[in-house]
Design a protein around this motif. Structure first.
Motif, PDB file in Angstrom:
ATOM      1  N   MET A  11      41.004  43.551  35.489  1.00 23.59           N
ATOM      2  CA  MET A  11      42.292  42.865  35.517  1.00 23.59           C
ATOM      3  C   MET A  11      42.737  42.503  34.103  1.00 23.59           C
ATOM      4  O   MET A  11      43.901  42.689  33.740  1.00 23.59           O
ATOM      5  CB  MET A  11      42.196  41.598  36.384  1.00 23.59           C
ATOM      6  CG  MET A  11      42.119  41.865  37.882  1.00 23.59           C
ATOM      7  SD  MET A  11      42.288  40.370  38.862  1.00 23.59           S
ATOM      8  CE  MET A  11      40.800  39.486  38.424  1.00 23.59           C
ATOM      9  N   ARG A  12      41.801  41.991  33.328  1.00 24.62           N
ATOM     10  CA  ARG A  12      42.172  41.598  31.970  1.00 24.62           C
ATOM     11  C   ARG A  12      42.591  42.796  31.139  1.00 24.62           C
ATOM     12  O   ARG A  12      43.563  42.733  30.372  1.00 24.62           O
ATOM     13  CB  ARG A  12      40.994  40.868  31.302  1.00 24.62           C
ATOM     14  CG  ARG A  12      41.377  40.205  29.979  1.00 24.62           C
ATOM     15  CD  ARG A  12      40.196  39.466  29.379  1.00 24.62           C
ATOM     16  NE  ARG A  12      40.593  38.810  28.149  1.00 24.62           N
ATOM     17  CZ  ARG A  12      41.034  37.572  28.066  1.00 24.62           C
ATOM     18  NH1 ARG A  12      41.145  36.844  29.173  1.00 24.62           N
ATOM     19  NH2 ARG A  12      41.364  37.038  26.904  1.00 24.62           N
ATOM     20  N   GLN A  71      43.514  31.031  42.476  1.00 22.05           N
ATOM     21  CA  GLN A  71      44.682  31.377  41.656  1.00 22.05           C
ATOM     22  C   GLN A  71      44.344  30.928  40.250  1.00 22.05           C
ATOM     23  O   GLN A  71      44.362  29.737  39.946  1.00 22.05           O
ATOM     24  CB  GLN A  71      45.966  30.705  42.146  1.00 22.05           C
ATOM     25  CG  GLN A  71      47.175  31.087  41.271  1.00 22.05           C
ATOM     26  CD  GLN A  71      48.468  30.473  41.729  1.00 22.05           C
ATOM     27  OE1 GLN A  71      48.624  30.119  42.900  1.00 22.05           O
ATOM     28  NE2 GLN A  71      49.432  30.336  40.813  1.00 22.05           N
ATOM     29  N   ASN A  72      44.022  31.903  39.404  1.00 26.45           N
ATOM     30  CA  ASN A  72      43.535  31.586  38.063  1.00 26.45           C
ATOM     31  C   ASN A  72      44.547  32.024  37.013  1.00 26.45           C
ATOM     32  O   ASN A  72      44.886  33.206  36.913  1.00 26.45           O
ATOM     33  CB  ASN A  72      42.206  32.301  37.805  1.00 26.45           C
ATOM     34  CG  ASN A  72      41.135  31.876  38.810  1.00 26.45           C
ATOM     35  OD1 ASN A  72      40.967  30.684  39.070  1.00 26.45           O
ATOM     36  ND2 ASN A  72      40.424  32.842  39.362  1.00 26.45           N
ATOM     37  N   GLU A  79      37.175  41.177  37.274  1.00 30.65           N
ATOM     38  CA  GLU A  79      37.826  40.307  36.286  1.00 30.65           C
ATOM     39  C   GLU A  79      38.085  41.055  34.985  1.00 30.65           C
ATOM     40  O   GLU A  79      39.160  40.917  34.383  1.00 30.65           O
ATOM     41  CB  GLU A  79      36.946  39.081  36.044  1.00 30.65           C
ATOM     42  CG  GLU A  79      37.607  38.043  35.166  1.00 30.65           C
ATOM     43  CD  GLU A  79      36.776  36.774  35.053  1.00 30.65           C
ATOM     44  OE1 GLU A  79      37.041  35.985  34.124  1.00 30.65           O
ATOM     45  OE2 GLU A  79      35.870  36.581  35.887  1.00 30.65           O
ATOM     46  N   LEU A  87      46.023  32.806  33.119  1.00 32.25           N
ATOM     47  CA  LEU A  87      45.446  33.578  32.020  1.00 32.25           C
ATOM     48  C   LEU A  87      46.318  33.404  30.784  1.00 32.25           C
ATOM     49  O   LEU A  87      47.547  33.533  30.868  1.00 32.25           O
ATOM     50  CB  LEU A  87      45.354  35.050  32.402  1.00 32.25           C
ATOM     51  CG  LEU A  87      44.819  36.011  31.333  1.00 32.25           C
ATOM     52  CD1 LEU A  87      43.357  35.699  31.009  1.00 32.25           C
ATOM     53  CD2 LEU A  87      44.965  37.461  31.802  1.00 32.25           C
ATOM     54  N   ASN A 119      45.359  37.627  42.655  1.00 35.03           N
ATOM     55  CA  ASN A 119      45.660  36.295  43.186  1.00 35.03           C
ATOM     56  C   ASN A 119      47.160  36.120  43.325  1.00 35.03           C
ATOM     57  O   ASN A 119      47.892  36.230  42.335  1.00 35.03           O
ATOM     58  CB  ASN A 119      45.131  35.202  42.247  1.00 35.03           C
ATOM     59  CG  ASN A 119      43.669  35.381  41.864  1.00 35.03           C
ATOM     60  OD1 ASN A 119      43.273  35.032  40.770  1.00 35.03           O
ATOM     61  ND2 ASN A 119      42.869  35.932  42.753  1.00 35.03           N
ATOM     62  N   SER A 151      48.988  33.673  37.400  1.00 37.73           N
ATOM     63  CA  SER A 151      47.939  34.179  38.287  1.00 37.73           C
ATOM     64  C   SER A 151      47.537  35.561  37.827  1.00 37.73           C
ATOM     65  O   SER A 151      48.293  36.238  37.131  1.00 37.73           O
ATOM     66  CB  SER A 151      48.425  34.229  39.738  1.00 37.73           C
ATOM     67  OG  SER A 151      49.535  35.090  39.855  1.00 37.73           O
ATOM     68  N   GLN A 152      46.352  35.967  38.221  1.00 34.18           N
ATOM     69  CA  GLN A 152      45.899  37.299  37.854  1.00 34.18           C
ATOM     70  C   GLN A 152      46.241  38.281  38.970  1.00 34.18           C
ATOM     71  O   GLN A 152      46.823  37.919  39.994  1.00 34.18           O
ATOM     72  CB  GLN A 152      44.414  37.251  37.526  1.00 34.18           C
ATOM     73  CG  GLN A 152      44.144  36.297  36.356  1.00 34.18           C
ATOM     74  CD  GLN A 152      42.760  36.421  35.776  1.00 34.18           C
ATOM     75  OE1 GLN A 152      42.198  37.518  35.705  1.00 34.18           O
ATOM     76  NE2 GLN A 152      42.198  35.304  35.331  1.00 34.18           N
ATOM     77  N   LEU A 153      45.875  39.548  38.779  1.00 34.31           N
ATOM     78  CA  LEU A 153      46.423  40.600  39.621  1.00 34.31           C
ATOM     79  C   LEU A 153      46.050  40.481  41.089  1.00 34.31           C
ATOM     80  O   LEU A 153      46.833  40.841  41.961  1.00 34.31           O
ATOM     81  CB  LEU A 153      45.985  41.966  39.085  1.00 34.31           C
ATOM     82  CG  LEU A 153      46.377  42.270  37.635  1.00 34.31           C
ATOM     83  CD1 LEU A 153      46.007  43.691  37.278  1.00 34.31           C
ATOM     84  CD2 LEU A 153      47.866  42.026  37.417  1.00 34.31           C
ATOM     85  N   ILE A 173      46.124  43.896  32.230  1.00 33.90           N
ATOM     86  CA  ILE A 173      47.137  42.945  31.755  1.00 33.90           C
ATOM     87  C   ILE A 173      47.335  43.101  30.245  1.00 33.90           C
ATOM     88  O   ILE A 173      48.470  43.171  29.743  1.00 33.90           O
ATOM     89  CB  ILE A 173      46.739  41.507  32.113  1.00 33.90           C
ATOM     90  CG1 ILE A 173      46.783  41.313  33.639  1.00 33.90           C
ATOM     91  CG2 ILE A 173      47.662  40.506  31.441  1.00 33.90           C
ATOM     92  CD1 ILE A 173      46.193  39.997  34.101  1.00 33.90           C
TER      93      ILE A 173
END
Length: 584
Positions: A485-486, A569-570, A482, A572, A513, A509-511, A489
């Motif tokens: 990914m943040r 699927q989150n 997590e 951000l 998901n 969605s994040q990378l 991004i």
């Protein structure tokens, strides 16, 4: 003298009327087989294939036959015949004449009167014999007629015959059965019963369990061990099973011709649907839908092999094509503020990707949904909403961003919506936006950091970027934590956030998901991706502050993805979380 006349008259009458029949036994065959007198020398059982194995009947059927060796006795065969006879006129005349002469000499002429009684009796006897010979020496008429009576006489030898017949269904026996695929045993039964004289081997059922896929699936071998004999049968898989196309995309179009055209779509198929393939060309599968020959893109499906009688639940699942405006979020749109002449928007939507990626279904409908809310709910005028669809390079995007930059000022409210597939440069940890003609190795990708940098160059009072880019499709090989990914991004969107403190980026969605469609196998279908659907739903519920919208998305997007697909699927939110989409 009168006696002689009587004899001659009787003879002449019999010559016209005389005929007779007789019966006698003759040899019909010197070495005839007496089938009532035999001995069984040997009896063997064997198997023989009775029906051809086909996809319609993927069963190997072997019938049980008996081979019996008999020793038969050979005898002389007699038959009884009936023969018709007629008098021979010449012979009869000679006999009658001779008899009359002898009779005359013995009883009438002077020779008879002066001869002794012994001579007379001799001449009378000769007369009788000559008369009898004339009548008994008859001519056969026609062919002998068999009476049907036959009898065996003496034994002349023996002979051996082999008779092959289907075995009695009551014979209780079994065989050992093996099936091999790629030299591996995939089925084994060392004691399979032969029922009612037939051994049925369900080749199709065994191969179905392998769930074979791909175009070149090879051969299978069936071996049967029975009565010390090995029977081997080789079959190409495509002669036993049928190829079926299995839809791999969440949804794909079923078309009546092998071209991508909005007018040739017959239905939408959901993921998991299976259709029998009738032919294959470079880019399309020709499939059977009912009794019609239709087409699906090869990139949207994979081939599996199964028998036609294999039961598949929901083998073909279609979804209706619903006009825009009939989904709940597409109607009852609230007016959240009056028209704002300083509001400008850019929508970049890629849906019809090349075959290597596959179509991103409903992406254009998502764009239309965002466009409708911008215009009807948030007061954006039609002429200030710019849209690009299915871009194949960065030129058109750069041109439009330059136009926006030249017309924007410090009062401009800028809204950007980007939808499509993305990829991750794993070496440099850079995000890429994929054009419809690109793949991850081509030069036609667009760096996400470049897009955000050019957006950051546009003067504005506030800037909001809504991103529904699906990075997971091409980056599933590598998983990120997590925090990683943040960090990736943030580094790619920082060219915007660092230039404008009144800017925000809301990602669907994040990378790791994927951005999923709001649809499921039980026919729940909202005709949109989950993220833009709930973004519109939040506006429909009059949520306009980004922090409120984000909280709403966190609850609903994550929950819906897990409920429908059991996958996360989150969303951000980065940047200024207090921006109000309906405020000044």
């Amino acid at each position: 003298m009168k006696k002689l006349h009587y004899i001659l008259l009787a003879s002449i009458l019999l010559s016209f009327l005389g005929s007779c029949t007789s019966a006698r036994w003759t040899v019909k065959e010197k070495e005839s087989i007496d089938r009532s007198d035999f001995e069984i020398v040997e009896e063997n059982y064997f198997l023989q294939q009775t029906e051809k194995v086909t996809p319609d009947n993927p069963v190997l059927s072997l019938a049980l036959f008996s081979e019996v060796e008999y020793e038969y006795t050979q005898r002389v065969l007699m038959q009884r015949n009936i023969q018709d006879y007629r008098l021979r006129p010449g012979v009869m005349a000679l006999g009658v004449g001779g008899a009359a002469m002898a009779f005359y000499l013995a009883n009438i002429a002077d020779f008879g009167k002066h001869s002794s009684s012994a001579k007379r009796w001799t001449l009378n006897g000769i007369s009788a014999l000559m008369l009898a010979s004339g009548f008994l020496n008859m001519k056969p008429v026609g062919e002998p007629r068999p009476t049907g009576e036959e009898r065996y006489k003496r034994t002349t030898g023996t002979t051996v015959e082999v008779d092959t017949v289907k075995a009695d269904a009551k014979v209780d026996t079994s065989a050992s059965v093996y099936m091999l695929y790629n030299d591996l045993i995939i089925f084994e039964d060392s004691n399979q019963d032969i029922t009612n004289g037939v051994l049925n081997i369900p080749i199709g059922n065994v191969l179905n369990n392998l769930k074979l896929s791909g175009q070149n699936v090879g051969n299978t071998t069936v071996e049967v061990l029975f009565a010390d004999s090995l029977y081997r049968y080789n079959y190409a898989i495509d002669s036993v099973l049928q190829p079926y196309a299995v839809i791999n995309e969440q949804i794909t179009a079923l078309r009546n011709s092998p071209q991508e055209n909005a007018d040739n779509v017959l239905a939408d198929l959901v993921e998991g649907s299976q259709l029998k393939i009738s032919s294959i060309n470079d880019d399309w599968y020709q499939v059977m839908y009912g009794i019609s020959e239709t087409y699906i893109k090869k990139s949207d499906a994979s081939i599996i092999w199964r028998s036609e009688d294999y039961e598949v639940e929901d083998q073909v699942v279609t979804v209706p094509r619903v006009p825009f405006g009939e989904i709940d979020v597409e109607s009852n749109i609230p007016m959240l503020r009056d028209q704002n002449p300083n509001a400008k928007a850019l929508l970049v939507i890629n849906q019809n990707y090349a075959d290597t990626l596959g179509e991103r279904n409903y992406a254009l409908r998502d764009g239309r949904l965002i466009h409708t809310y911008l215009q009807n709910a948030l007061g954006y005028s039609e002429e200030n909403i710019y849209q690009l669809a299915d871009i194949s390079n960065s030129d058109s995007l750069n041109t439009l961003l330059s136009t926006l930059r030249s017309t924007a000022n410090d009062s401009t409210e800028l809204f950007v919506y980007v939808s499509g597939y993305g990829a991750i440069d794993k070496e440099q940890r850079k995000l890429q936006f994929l054009t419809v003609s690109s793949n991850t190795q081509s030069d036609s990708t667009i760096a996400v950091s470049d897009i955000f940098s050019r957006i950051g160059d546009i003067s504005s009072q506030k800037t909001v970027v809504l991103s529904d880019i699906d990075f997971a499709r091409e980056s599933s090989e590598k998983s990120f934590s997590e925090n990683e990914m943040r960090d990736i991004i943030e580094s790619n969107v920082s060219p915007l956030l660092s230039k404008n403190s009144n800017s925000s980026v809301l990602m669907g969605s994040q990378l790791n998901n994927p951005s999923r469609l709001y649809m499921s196998g039980d026919r729940e279908d909202k005709k949109h991706h989950i993220f833009p659907y709930f973004f519109a739903k939040a506006l429909q519920e009059r949520r306009t502050v980004l922090s409120d919208i984000y909280q709403y998305l966190e609850r609903n997007v994550s929950y819906t993805s897990r409920r429908l697909f059991d996958r996360p699927q989150n969303p951000l939110l980065l940047g200024n979380t207090q921006l109000n989409l309906a405020g000044q």
